[in-house]
Scaffold this active site. Structure first.
Site, PDB file in Angstrom:
ATOM      1  N   HIS A  34      99.249  49.627  31.601  1.00 34.45           N
ATOM      2  CA  HIS A  34      99.936  50.917  30.373  1.00 34.45           C
ATOM      3  C   HIS A  34      99.471  52.317  31.056  1.00 34.45           C
ATOM      4  O   HIS A  34      98.819  52.616  31.285  1.00 34.45           O
ATOM      5  CB  HIS A  34      99.571  50.144  29.555  1.00 34.45           C
ATOM      6  CG  HIS A  34      98.585  49.894  28.957  1.00 34.45           C
ATOM      7  ND1 HIS A  34      97.462  50.992  28.690  1.00 34.45           N
ATOM      8  CD2 HIS A  34      97.049  48.884  28.601  1.00 34.45           C
ATOM      9  CE1 HIS A  34      95.922  50.680  28.628  1.00 34.45           C
ATOM     10  NE2 HIS A  34      96.235  49.215  28.485  1.00 34.45           N
ATOM     11  N   HIS A  37      95.162  53.162  31.314  1.00 29.01           N
ATOM     12  CA  HIS A  37      95.032  53.411  32.170  1.00 29.01           C
ATOM     13  C   HIS A  37      95.912  54.284  33.299  1.00 29.01           C
ATOM     14  O   HIS A  37      94.871  54.818  34.450  1.00 29.01           O
ATOM     15  CB  HIS A  37      95.248  51.903  33.179  1.00 29.01           C
ATOM     16  CG  HIS A  37      95.244  50.506  32.537  1.00 29.01           C
ATOM     17  ND1 HIS A  37      96.020  50.320  31.875  1.00 29.01           N
ATOM     18  CD2 HIS A  37      93.475  50.112  32.719  1.00 29.01           C
ATOM     19  CE1 HIS A  37      95.606  48.873  31.675  1.00 29.01           C
ATOM     20  NE2 HIS A  37      93.898  48.929  32.223  1.00 29.01           N
ATOM     21  N   LYS A 149      87.929  52.658  25.243  1.00 21.92           N
ATOM     22  CA  LYS A 149      88.170  51.268  24.118  1.00 21.92           C
ATOM     23  C   LYS A 149      87.917  50.785  24.480  1.00 21.92           C
ATOM     24  O   LYS A 149      86.369  49.998  23.455  1.00 21.92           O
ATOM     25  CB  LYS A 149      89.433  50.989  24.788  1.00 21.92           C
ATOM     26  CG  LYS A 149      90.087  50.069  23.147  1.00 21.92           C
ATOM     27  CD  LYS A 149      91.138  49.602  23.273  1.00 21.92           C
ATOM     28  CE  LYS A 149      91.499  48.995  24.781  1.00 21.92           C
ATOM     29  NZ  LYS A 149      90.367  47.537  24.362  1.00 21.92           N
ATOM     30  N   ARG A 187      96.584  43.740  26.105  1.00 24.17           N
ATOM     31  CA  ARG A 187      96.616  42.324  25.604  1.00 24.17           C
ATOM     32  C   ARG A 187      97.663  42.879  23.833  1.00 24.17           C
ATOM     33  O   ARG A 187      98.212  41.826  23.542  1.00 24.17           O
ATOM     34  CB  ARG A 187      95.134  42.059  24.735  1.00 24.17           C
ATOM     35  CG  ARG A 187      94.760  41.298  25.944  1.00 24.17           C
ATOM     36  CD  ARG A 187      93.352  40.572  25.327  1.00 24.17           C
ATOM     37  NE  ARG A 187      92.368  40.036  26.101  1.00 24.17           N
ATOM     38  CZ  ARG A 187      91.695  39.802  26.717  1.00 24.17           C
ATOM     39  NH1 ARG A 187      91.016  41.557  27.112  1.00 24.17           N
ATOM     40  NH2 ARG A 187      91.032  38.779  27.752  1.00 24.17           N
TER      41      ARG A 187
END
Ligand code: PAF
Length: 287
Positions: A34, A37, A149, A187
């Site tokens: 996403h 990344h 994160k 996720r």
């Protein structure tokens, strides 16, 4: 952009680049890529001559009953994002390429791996440290880019690289968020519409906690209670932890001072979400 699938291919390719004087940037991922990344790749591309992204859903870091089988896999879409970001190679090995035999050698840490997720997912970090050590050994000398994160994961990789003198410069990159503040994660696709709406409480709770610290609160328990109370307003979420820790040791101090990090983990149905935010508390006597 070329996809490599074997360890010898990666070694041969990157060694040739290094022999020609080129630097290597490495972005380790489990795929389902996403914008978060992509921001890691965009950090690597201008800093290195060559950028390689690994895509490997590492069975070692999933406990029985976690989402190993369900974890999203889509190499074609991932490859398109890597191309867009300017990456040069993907390393997408099979499980048998990475683990040709049942593994008997693992890497595990004490200290930074013990609190927080180390309590909730006791085998997880050893799985991460083992695969990242293996990936660093395959990629060779490089700069490696990780998102903040996974703040505890980043601390573990920094410590492990220092302890084992790995030939890697570990670079931490800022968290990438959706417009409503939810931290991007592969996720997030597990969230139902109700859970997705509720999931903003992570970011909001952290912002409240950090605002309280910035306003002078130095009691970690008070900040923890404030964040937990906010997370409890989300009907679909169950709090795993809300903590404020020393950003380097990840331990909860008696009194907050220096660089601190607030971290939360919340289970929403099938998705376990984590997020964090930092601030600095002026040590009394310092300017
Ligand atoms: O953060 C991840 O995606 C994974 O934990 C990592 C670092 C690629 C190891 O499998």
């Amino acid at each position: 952009m070329k996809i490599l699938t074997t360890i010898p291919e990666v070694r041969e390719t990157l060694n040739a680049h290094r022999a020609a004087g080129r630097t290597v940037g490495f972005v380790p991922t489990m795929g389902a890529l996403h914008a978060g990344h992509k921001s890691l790749m965009l950090a690597s591309v201008p800093e290195n001559d060559i950028t390689i992204v690994s895509i490997f859903v590492n069975p070692l870091q999933f406990a029985p009953g976690e989402d190993l089988e369900a974890y999203p896999r889509d190499l074609e879409t991932d490859a398109a994002l890597c191309t867009e970001a300017g990456a040069d190679y993907i390393f997408a090995p099979s499980v048998s390429e990475m683990y040709p035999e049942p593994i008997e050698t693992t890497v595990s840490l004490t200290g930074v791996s013990e609190p927080l997720d180390g309590q909730s997912r006791p085998t997880h970090f050893s799985g991460v440290a083992t695969v990242v050590t293996k990936l660093f050994s395959i990629i060779g000398s490089c700069s490696a880019y990780f998102g903040e994160k996974d703040f505890q994961q980043l601390a573990i990789i920094r410590k492990m690289s220092l302890d084992l003198s790995l030939d890697v410069r570990v670079v931490g990159c800022p968290i990438h968020r959706e417009t409503d503040g939810l931290a991007m994660s592969s996720r997030n696709i597990y969230l139902t519409p109700e859970e997705r709406a509720d999931s903003v409480v992570l970011n909001q709770a952290l912002a409240k906690g950090i605002a309280a610290i910035d306003a002078g609160e130095t009691d970690p328990a008070a900040v923890r209670d404030l964040m937990a109370a906010h997370i409890a307003t989300a009907d679909s979420g169950t709090l795993d932890y809300a903590e404020v820790v020393d950003a380097r040791t990840l331990l909860t101090p008696q009194v907050l001072s220096g660089e601190v990090r607030a971290l939360v983990a919340v289970q929403f149905g099938k998705a376990r979400l984590i997020d964090n935010m930092g601030t600095t508390v002026a040590v009394s006597g310092s300017a």
